[in-house]
Design a protein around this motif. Structure first.
Motif, PDB file in Angstrom:
ATOM      1  N   GLY A 166       1.873   6.584   3.252  1.00  0.00           N
ATOM      2  CA  GLY A 166       1.462   7.944   3.585  1.00  0.00           C
ATOM      3  C   GLY A 166       1.420   8.827   2.340  1.00  0.00           C
ATOM      4  O   GLY A 166       0.904   8.459   1.303  1.00  0.00           O
ATOM      5  N   GLY A 167       2.012   9.991   2.457  1.00  0.00           N
ATOM      6  CA  GLY A 167       2.050  10.905   1.325  1.00  0.00           C
ATOM      7  C   GLY A 167       3.367  10.893   0.585  1.00  0.00           C
ATOM      8  O   GLY A 167       3.651  11.823  -0.190  1.00  0.00           O
ATOM      9  N   LEU A 168       4.206   9.869   0.812  1.00  0.00           N
ATOM     10  CA  LEU A 168       5.512   9.821   0.138  1.00  0.00           C
ATOM     11  C   LEU A 168       5.338   9.592  -1.351  1.00  0.00           C
ATOM     12  O   LEU A 168       4.601   8.688  -1.780  1.00  0.00           O
ATOM     13  CB  LEU A 168       6.369   8.696   0.732  1.00  0.00           C
ATOM     14  CG  LEU A 168       6.891   8.887   2.157  1.00  0.00           C
ATOM     15  CD1 LEU A 168       7.696   7.668   2.588  1.00  0.00           C
ATOM     16  CD2 LEU A 168       7.747  10.148   2.245  1.00  0.00           C
ATOM     17  N   THR A 169       6.028  10.399  -2.145  1.00  0.00           N
ATOM     18  CA  THR A 169       5.989  10.246  -3.592  1.00  0.00           C
ATOM     19  C   THR A 169       7.391  10.369  -4.163  1.00  0.00           C
ATOM     20  O   THR A 169       8.289  10.941  -3.539  1.00  0.00           O
ATOM     21  CB  THR A 169       5.082  11.310  -4.251  1.00  0.00           C
ATOM     22  OG1 THR A 169       5.606  12.619  -3.964  1.00  0.00           O
ATOM     23  CG2 THR A 169       3.652  11.191  -3.761  1.00  0.00           C
ATOM     24  N   THR A 228       6.276  12.091  -8.717  1.00  0.00           N
ATOM     25  CA  THR A 228       4.816  12.285  -8.617  1.00  0.00           C
ATOM     26  C   THR A 228       4.036  10.989  -8.417  1.00  0.00           C
ATOM     27  O   THR A 228       2.803  11.015  -8.417  1.00  0.00           O
ATOM     28  CB  THR A 228       4.255  13.024  -9.866  1.00  0.00           C
ATOM     29  OG1 THR A 228       4.285  12.147 -10.994  1.00  0.00           O
ATOM     30  CG2 THR A 228       5.054  14.292 -10.158  1.00  0.00           C
ATOM     31  N   GLN A 229       4.707   9.860  -8.235  1.00  0.00           N
ATOM     32  CA  GLN A 229       4.026   8.595  -8.003  1.00  0.00           C
ATOM     33  C   GLN A 229       4.274   8.137  -6.559  1.00  0.00           C
ATOM     34  O   GLN A 229       5.321   8.428  -5.985  1.00  0.00           O
ATOM     35  CB  GLN A 229       4.530   7.535  -8.980  1.00  0.00           C
ATOM     36  CG  GLN A 229       4.266   7.867 -10.442  1.00  0.00           C
ATOM     37  CD  GLN A 229       4.751   6.762 -11.354  1.00  0.00           C
ATOM     38  OE1 GLN A 229       4.191   5.669 -11.384  1.00  0.00           O
ATOM     39  NE2 GLN A 229       5.828   7.027 -12.094  1.00  0.00           N
ATOM     40  N   PRO A 230       3.316   7.397  -5.975  1.00  0.00           N
ATOM     41  CA  PRO A 230       3.461   7.022  -4.572  1.00  0.00           C
ATOM     42  C   PRO A 230       4.551   5.981  -4.346  1.00  0.00           C
ATOM     43  O   PRO A 230       4.735   5.059  -5.148  1.00  0.00           O
ATOM     44  CB  PRO A 230       2.083   6.453  -4.215  1.00  0.00           C
ATOM     45  CG  PRO A 230       1.508   6.002  -5.524  1.00  0.00           C
ATOM     46  CD  PRO A 230       2.029   6.966  -6.550  1.00  0.00           C
ATOM     47  N   ARG A 288       0.847  -1.186   0.000  1.00  0.00           N
ATOM     48  CA  ARG A 288       0.000   0.000   0.000  1.00  0.00           C
ATOM     49  C   ARG A 288       0.885   1.238   0.000  1.00  0.00           C
ATOM     50  O   ARG A 288       2.051   1.181   0.396  1.00  0.00           O
ATOM     51  CB  ARG A 288      -0.935   0.009   1.205  1.00  0.00           C
ATOM     52  CG  ARG A 288      -0.261   0.059   2.551  1.00  0.00           C
ATOM     53  CD  ARG A 288      -1.315   0.078   3.660  1.00  0.00           C
ATOM     54  NE  ARG A 288      -2.176   1.245   3.549  1.00  0.00           N
ATOM     55  CZ  ARG A 288      -3.435   1.283   3.976  1.00  0.00           C
ATOM     56  NH1 ARG A 288      -3.971   0.199   4.522  1.00  0.00           N
ATOM     57  NH2 ARG A 288      -4.154   2.380   3.858  1.00  0.00           N
ATOM     58  N   PRO A 289       0.364   2.374  -0.451  1.00  0.00           N
ATOM     59  CA  PRO A 289       1.153   3.608  -0.450  1.00  0.00           C
ATOM     60  C   PRO A 289       1.590   3.981   0.962  1.00  0.00           C
ATOM     61  O   PRO A 289       0.850   3.785   1.934  1.00  0.00           O
ATOM     62  CB  PRO A 289       0.180   4.647  -1.026  1.00  0.00           C
ATOM     63  CG  PRO A 289      -0.793   3.856  -1.838  1.00  0.00           C
ATOM     64  CD  PRO A 289      -0.948   2.549  -1.114  1.00  0.00           C
TER      65      PRO A 289
END
Length: 268
Positions: free
Chosen positions: A185-188, A191-193, A182-183
């Motif tokens: 958090g907000g880490l990218t 621009t992709q997780p 799963r991703p």
């Protein structure tokens, strides 16, 4: 290492539960390490490995796809050889999230570590797989079942130094992998997780050729998947590998850095 993000149907979930039960039954009734009692205690050997791999999941049509991987495995923190593995299979998607396939595998194993085998080993396989992908909340869950027909042969050296193979020994093995991702958090990245990965794979030997034990091996790993492009991802994983070695009354508990380049082609 490859994930189909399509939603899974209800029927394969029942198939997954049934096959999971089968694997657990095989663990219970499989051959044991030894029938004789011994007073010698089992030892635990800890070793450090480095595995480099590339995985390919390339659709051929809307239902057919090629799955393949090549893995270069080293021991002693990468200083000495352990295994070279090449594998390829063709899969067919019965329904979204449920695919079946068959393929071939070739593994060359060198004597390595503190419990080396007597000779190098060659493992040629024909295998069958069933893979189920589901979406549970924000987590992608994959279950993969593999059944292997194996022909094992030792590498022999004659008086002139030329290598040859011994007569093959036939063995059967079942494997079950459970994986979640799963991703994070907000880490990218680009621009992709960035995704978090956790998985476990159990190996069950079904004949005494497989080290003479029911559970032949277990691999637990976790780490992160770093997106490189829309079709490529680099997984950096920490893997804990447990292998019982009954002939030495010892267990390998190997710490492994596993780096995987994934390519997932676009569906056609």
């Amino acid at each position: 290492m490859l994930i189909d993000h399509a939603p899974a149907p209800r029927r394969p979930r029942a198939v997954g539960h049934s096959l999971t039960t089968l694997v657990l039954v095989l663990c219970a009734i499989g051959p044991r390490a030894t029938t004789a009692q011994s007073t010698t205690p089992w030892r635990t050997i800890r070793q450090d490995h480095l595995w480099l791999a590339t995985f390919v999941d390339q659709p051929i049509t809307s239902r057919w796809a090629f799955l393949g991987d090549v893995q270069w495995r080293r021991t002693d923190a990468g200083r000495n050889p352990q295994q070279l593995l090449t594998r390829g299979s063709i899969t067919y998607r019965l329904t979204p999230g449920f695919r079946l396939g068959a393929g071939v595998n070739y593994v060359a194993t060198a004597p390595y570590g503190e419990l080396p085998s007597a000779r190098p080993l060659r493992d040629r396989q024909i295998f069958y797989i069933a893979q189920i992908n589901q979406k549970l909340g924000g987590t992608d869950v994959m279950q993969r079942y593999r059944f292997e027909n194996r022909w094992l042969a030792d590498v022999l050296a004659d008086a002139s130094g030329q290598d040859s193979l011994s007569a093959s020994r036939f063995a059967l093995r079942a494997r079950y992998q459970l994986r979640g991702s799963r991703p994070l958090g907000g880490l990218t990245l680009r621009t992709q997780p960035v995704i978090g990965i956790m998985q476990n794979e159990l190996f069950v030997g079904l004949s005494r050729t497989d080290r003479g034990v029911a559970v032949d091996q277990n691999r637990f790993s976790f780490g992160a998947g770093l997106p490189l492009t829309t079709t490529k991802r680099l997984d950096v994983l920490w893997l804990q590998q447990w292998i019982p070695v009954s002939r030495a009354r010892a267990s390998e508990n190997n710490r492994t850095l596993w780096i995987v380049l994934n390519h997932t082609g676009r569906a056609r």
